[in-house]
Design a protein around this motif. Structure first.
Motif, PDB file in Angstrom:
ATOM      1  N   TYR A   1     -43.449 -30.855  29.133  1.00 15.01           N
ATOM      2  CA  TYR A   1     -42.091 -31.366  29.397  1.00 15.01           C
ATOM      3  C   TYR A   1     -41.148 -30.269  29.908  1.00 15.01           C
ATOM      4  N   ASN A   2     -41.704 -29.341  30.706  1.00 16.94           N
ATOM      5  CA  ASN A   2     -40.871 -28.232  31.192  1.00 16.94           C
ATOM      6  C   ASN A   2     -40.804 -28.186  32.714  1.00 16.94           C
ATOM      7  N   VAL A   3     -41.012 -29.339  33.366  1.00 16.08           N
ATOM      8  CA  VAL A   3     -41.117 -29.335  34.819  1.00 16.08           C
ATOM      9  C   VAL A   3     -39.745 -29.349  35.498  1.00 16.08           C
ATOM     10  N   VAL A   4     -39.741 -28.738  36.680  1.00 16.68           N
ATOM     11  CA  VAL A   4     -38.570 -28.803  37.555  1.00 16.68           C
ATOM     12  C   VAL A   4     -38.973 -29.676  38.736  1.00 16.68           C
ATOM     13  N   ASN A   5     -38.247 -30.745  38.950  1.00 18.62           N
ATOM     14  CA  ASN A   5     -38.578 -31.709  39.999  1.00 18.62           C
ATOM     15  C   ASN A   5     -38.073 -31.219  41.360  1.00 18.62           C
ATOM     16  N   PRO A   6     -38.898 -31.322  42.421  1.00 19.84           N
ATOM     17  CA  PRO A   6     -38.456 -30.857  43.750  1.00 19.84           C
ATOM     18  C   PRO A   6     -37.210 -31.581  44.259  1.00 19.84           C
ATOM     19  N   ASP A   7     -36.936 -32.795  43.739  1.00 21.18           N
ATOM     20  CA  ASP A   7     -35.739 -33.523  44.186  1.00 21.18           C
ATOM     21  C   ASP A   7     -34.468 -32.737  43.885  1.00 21.18           C
TER      22      ASP A   7
END
Length: 724
Positions: A718-724
């Motif tokens: 749960y540590n992702v950075v979304n490209p959007d």
């Protein structure tokens, strides 16, 4: 005039899509080049920045090869079966298929906006029945195969049956389960069909076996190692125990040597190859037999240090070793049983990682030294694993540090067999720079000569043989989950029967609940229509089961790695309804020329897929044994994970400054609920997952703070950075 990149990108991406600019033909006269990325799991959080890291590199190279005059296959798809969609279904009641399709729509929009040159006409989804029909078909092939050691390949089971009919199995050179019964041709021909079926399971590459699993009674399900944190389930913080369950397994171990040697034929990163070599774990040694006092069976132990046989002072068994209950004396039974329960609350991973804790219990039984007949006390300890080797260790404390620490802690004897070497403070573990002493006919020898002579001596008295051992275990292939490939299997008289290939796919049924049943059966046990009518060859209501014509079906589903073990072949011919890929397309594309993906898959997907390809190659179903000529690891993007801490045995969470020395369990939370000051938005968290909705949060100055840790960027953390 401003450059309106959004308008221009949108225009040309629409043109690419409408005109299928990147669609690839299987019949081109141009030289072929196949570039493939590891396909993503479509989670609800969308792409993270780690995905484009690899995809951009492979896309640049695909465009370069097109400009150089190659017919480039650059496909994309989705590894769409998996646990996160199922967990979301448990929380919301929404069918995983609906959420998976929604997630894929989001992924596709993101991938299109990034401008990749994928051939979308070849898109695959492992959860589509048109795809998993062939996963099921391959499982049936595995079930109907055995491994011929002489030919060093897997072969159709019909040939083995013919050998049994003519010769029995006394001279057969095949991989088989331990303690497989020996029989003559006459005996085989007189066995009942039920007995024949049970014997064949000892040879099949897909077989049923009783193994230890992490069972959580509160959740009523088996937990993967990744679902356990600090000895408790991540969901709910519940205790688990190691429990024996009948599971499907795949006999991958016969392929160990081929998987090792095959690494020499592929251009993969050397560190990744080394990870696979270590995981396969080839070692040369001896299998030594120890008689047990007042017991009619022998304990077998594998060792790479046969030269140290005279240094053995005790035997250590895994707590799960089948002999423990038989050899333990009455006086020691209570302590042994308590220890077995205690160790059952640890995962194998935890037991391997915990090198500091020393624990064990004496069984009261004694083994006999194979050369001196001296009594050796038999202990149990959880540093020995039942799944590795034989589940028994011949303890040589003078030559092994863990045995040394164990002997010192429990005041067991230590015999020094290394001449003029001091072992008063630690064991001597080197294979060089010593001569043996206190070792009878081995005195004065070094490692190499001592090893050979010790093997010879043990062989002479019938207590040992030279053996090559591998750490690679047969792979567990069933999961107590809903969202996975159903097995094409029903049960007759307790034996698995394969459903005929012409009735595939066996489609995953709808269920009302995605949790296990109240009596602990997997989620498919909630289906009211999951029985096989063997007369009409259709799935019917469970109430019609009579065990004569209508039979119960398998309730487990296949693991996540089933569909990803062969997807590179399906891209070659994804619309084929008659075969997983035509012979012509397989011959044209042959293998992946460039595969781009993460090294974290070294001992999972990248090993299982190599095995799967070897199996298909054995049966002349693919033209090459290695499916990817070259592999590049794109590196790893790190994320700043957020943890909250639950008081063990409660539903109370402590702000990071309140933890101190308290007994807590760390739980990942989504970084989107945490601000730059590490403050947690509790109200949003409560809406996120049911386990938090009624939780009690202990605050500091009316605020709740999380702890941070840098880890691999991953949706599971749960540590992702979304490209959007």
């Amino acid at each position: 005039m401003a450059y309106d990149f959004k308008k221009i990108e949108s225009k040309w991406q629409k043109y690419w899509s409408t005109n299928q600019i990147f669609k690839t033909d299987n019949n081109s006269k141009l030289p072929k080049y196949y570039v493939m990325d590891m396909f993503p799991y479509p989670s609800g959080s969308g792409l993270h920045v780690g995905h484009p890291l690899g995809y951009i590199a492979s896309d640049i190279y695909s465009r370069f090869k097109r400009h150089k005059g190659f017919n480039v296959l650059h496909p994309q798809g989705y590894d769409s079966f998996g646990l996160p969609a199922e967990q979301y279904a448990i929380q919301t009641g929404r069918h995983p298929l609906k959420t998976t399709d929604e997630n894929i729509d989001r992924y596709r929009k993101q991938l299109d906006r990034l401008g990749f040159s994928f051939d979308w006409s070849r898109e695959i989804r492992t959860s589509n029945k048109e795809y998993y029909k062939w996963t099921q078909w391959m499982f049936i092939k595995l079930f109907n195969s055995w491994y011929d050691i002489e030919k060093d390949k897997s072969i159709c089971i019909k040939k083995l049956i013919k050998i049994f009919e003519k010769e029995g199995n006394k001279n057969i050179n095949a991989y088989e389960s331990e303690s497989t019964e020996k029989f003559s041709s006459d005996q085989w021909n007189n066995f009942s069909e039920l007995k024949k079926g049970n014997i064949l399971l000892c040879y099949r590459l897909a077989f049923l076996s009783v193994i230890d699993v992490n069972w959580c009674p509160k959740l009523g399900t088996v937990l993967a190692n990744d679902e356990i944190i600090d000895g408790l389930s991540e969901r709910g913080g519940h205790e688990f125990v190691r429990k024996k369950m009948t599971q499907w397994s795949i006999r991958i171990s016969p392929f160990s040597e081929r998987l090792l040697n095959g690494l020499n034929n592929i251009d993969w990163p050397e560190p990744l190859k080394e990870m696979q070599r270590n995981w396969i774990g080839k070692s040369e040694g001896s299998l030594i037999k120890f008689d047990v006092k007042d017991f009619d069976q022998q304990i077998e132990a594998f060792t790479t240090r046969t030269d140290t046989i005279y240094g053995v002072t005790f035997i250590t068994l895994a707590p799960e070793h089948p002999y423990v209950k038989h050899i333990t004396t009455k006086e020691n039974k209570d302590l042994v049983n308590q220890y077995i329960i205690q160790s059952s609350k640890k995962t194998e991973r935890d037991r391997i990682a915990d090198v500091k804790t020393i624990s064990g219990v004496f069984t009261g039984a004694y083994a006999l030294h194979p050369l001196t007949n001296k009594k050796l006390p038999i202990w149990i300890s959880d540093y020995v694993l039942a799944s590795y080797g034989t589940g028994a260790v011949m303890a040589v404390p003078c030559g092994d540090q863990r045995d040394y620490n164990f002997a010192k802690f429990f005041k067991l004897p230590i015999t020094n067999i290394f001449k003029d070497i001091d072992i008063s403070k630690e064991a001597f573990q080197s294979k060089e720079g010593f001569k043996l002493t206190n070792s009878d006919f081995l005195d004065g020898l070094d490692f190499k000569n001592g090893f050979l002579k010790a093997v010879e001596g043990l062989k002479k008295v019938g207590k040992g043989i030279h053996k090559i051992n591998y750490k690679l275990r047969d792979a567990v292939f069933s999961r107590q989950r809903y969202w996975g490939e159903p097995f094409p299997v029903y049960y007759k008289d307790g034996l698995p029967v394969m459903i005929d290939e012409k009735y595939l796919p066996i489609i995953l049924p709808d269920v009302d609940k995605y949790l296990p049943t109240e009596d602990g059966k997997p989620p498919l046990g909630n289906s009211k229509n999951w029985a096989w009518d063997s007369i009409n060859n259709v799935i019917v209501k469970n109430e019609l089961i009579d065990n004569e014509n209508v039979f119960p079906m398998e309730l487990n589903t296949m693991p996540g790695w089933a569909g990803s073990s062969w997807y590179f072949n399906r891209y070659m011919d994804p619309k084929n309804d008659n075969f997983f890929a035509s012979k012509e397309s397989l011959e044209y594309w042959k293998e992946v020329d460039l595969y781009v993906g993460g090294s974290e898959h070294a001992t999972g997907h990248l090993l299982y897929s190599r095995f799967w390809q070897y199996f298909l190659y054995d049966h002349d179903l693919v033209p090459v044994p290695d499916y990817a000529k070259k592999l590049i690891n794109q590196g790893m993007i790190l994320g700043n994970s957020a943890y909250i801490h639950r008081l063990n045995g409660s539903n109370t969470y402590l702000s990071s400054g309140l933890i101190n020395e308290k007994n807590v369990q760390a739980v990942h939370v989504d970084v989107k609920f945490v601000n730059v000051n590490n403050e947690l938005n509790i109200e949003e968290l409560k809406k996120w997952q049911p386990q938090f909705s009624k939780a009690d949060f202990k605050l500091e100055n009316n605020k709740f703070f999380v702890k941070r840790e840098v880890e691999k960027m991953s949706k599971s953390k749960y540590n992702v950075v979304n490209p959007d």
